[in-house]
Enzyme design. Sequence first.
Site, PDB file in Angstrom:
ATOM      1  CG  PHE A   1      -1.604   1.384   1.408  1.00  0.00           C
ATOM      2  CD1 PHE A   1      -2.932   1.493   1.031  1.00  0.00           C
ATOM      3  CD2 PHE A   1      -0.961   2.530   1.891  1.00  0.00           C
ATOM      4  CE1 PHE A   1      -3.604   2.708   1.131  1.00  0.00           C
ATOM      5  CE2 PHE A   1      -1.634   3.747   1.992  1.00  0.00           C
ATOM      6  CZ  PHE A   1      -2.955   3.828   1.615  1.00  0.00           C
ATOM      7  CD  GLU A   2       5.057   2.679  -2.092  1.00  0.00           C
ATOM      8  OE1 GLU A   2       4.875   2.675  -3.327  1.00  0.00           O
ATOM      9  OE2 GLU A   2       6.175   2.644  -1.586  1.00  0.00           O
ATOM     10  CB  ILE A   3      -1.381   7.330  -1.236  1.00  0.00           C
ATOM     11  CG1 ILE A   3      -2.472   6.254  -1.178  1.00  0.00           C
ATOM     12  CG2 ILE A   3      -1.867   8.531  -2.063  1.00  0.00           C
ATOM     13  CD1 ILE A   3      -3.769   6.701  -0.521  1.00  0.00           C
TER      14      ILE A   3
END
Length: 408
Positions: free
Chosen positions: A295-297
Amino acid sequence: MSSGPKYLRYLVFAAVGLALFFFISRSAIPMPENIGTKLNNYKDTFTSSSSPSTDSSTSTSANEEAAVINKPTNEAPGSAGASGDRVNATFVTLARNGDVWDIAKSIRQVEDRFNRNYHYDWVFLNDKEFDETFKKVTTSLVSGTTHYGIIPNEHWSYPEWIDQDKAKKARETMEEKHIIYGGSESYRHMCRYESGFFFRHPLMLNYEYYWRVEPSIELYCDVSFDPFRFMKENNKKYSFVLSLYEYYETIPSLWDSVKKFMGNHPEHIAEGNSMDFLSDDGGKTYNKCHFWSNFEIGSLEWLRSKEYIDYFETLDHDGGFFYERWGDAPVHSIAAGILLPKEDLHFFNEIAYYHIPFTHCPTSEQMRLDLKCSCNPGDNFDWKGYSCTSRFFDINNMEKPPGYENQS
Ligand SMILES: Nc1nc2c(ncn2[C@@H]2O[C@H](COP(=O)(O)OP(=O)(O)OP(=O)(O)O)[C@@H](O)[C@H]2O)c(=O)[nH]1
Ligand SMILES: [Mg+2]
């Protein structure tokens, strides 16, 4: 003759009654916001520039892939925010054709919990050409525009300075030691690609922010705001939901390479950075804390900056992606920790998330109820001994949520 006005009165009553009936039934039955527009020939009126249809013109066809790779275009991707509601951002997924059903599950989660109201684009990247099934299924599920790209061979192969016999021996040794993915060549190309190249793919060039999504993830709560907009408005460059300690055997010489970079490029090291998240002795050794990068933004412009590229190139030349098994999670995390001031990093507590085997489920009961969360708070990893999130709170002087002690 006197019946005229009376009939008129009945007519007015009937009309008011009907209007009331429609009003009440519409507000009582929860209707998906865009059901009307979906029925209306798949035309979307929520945002003006994205067309969520299965028409092949909304996705990049197999024949166009090569052209897209060689010729970045100024049109489609960047136009996403034309309505004024959206930021110039996209979801991005690296996947194989065989991942189609697992990524289908993830897309459905992201759409149901968030993107059905926003219709952000989705870029799919693969070292091989995507097949028709993959494109058909994913395009039908994504409410924004989908794009499919092939990874250029030079981004998914050995650079000339790598000794391939040495790399092969390293894989064999790690396999004997039963190190997870230790014997896999493709996993190494994947980690190197996620570390240094995905943000430079031509399909990504016109976007400012990305949200990485992997197969078989879960989103347990409604995402009631636009995280991309949050990133932009608050000048955030990198965000996470889960953090933990890396498996040492996969990165024995990574910190030496990082120290070499810091020595050669002191100008790139941010003042007020998060070194204390990464090291317990002021930078001499790495404590193995990292943000979990499935998960990465984050900001694509930051990843494309000279600071990040110089950092990646130092690491890449040292060969640890192949001679060891450096993961993109510690590589991104260390970069975020040393190249950015602390305030540019963000923990998205509201985004409840699962990727096997860890869960982030908000500690606050009120938040879980407000956001219609379905996760079991007992599964929350944040305050367990193997998580580094507590350390992130400490170095940023953030207050931990009430009840966190009971989840450790
Ligand atoms: N195109 C392509 N994608 C890959 C390849 N290997 C992995 N991926 C993708 O890269 C991402 C990370 O790979 P995963 O296998 O999920 O790695 P992981 O998350 O460390 O391990 P898991 O616990 O198995 O999920 C996923 O989105 C995969 O679909 C590959 O050889 N080719
Ligand atoms: Mg995965």
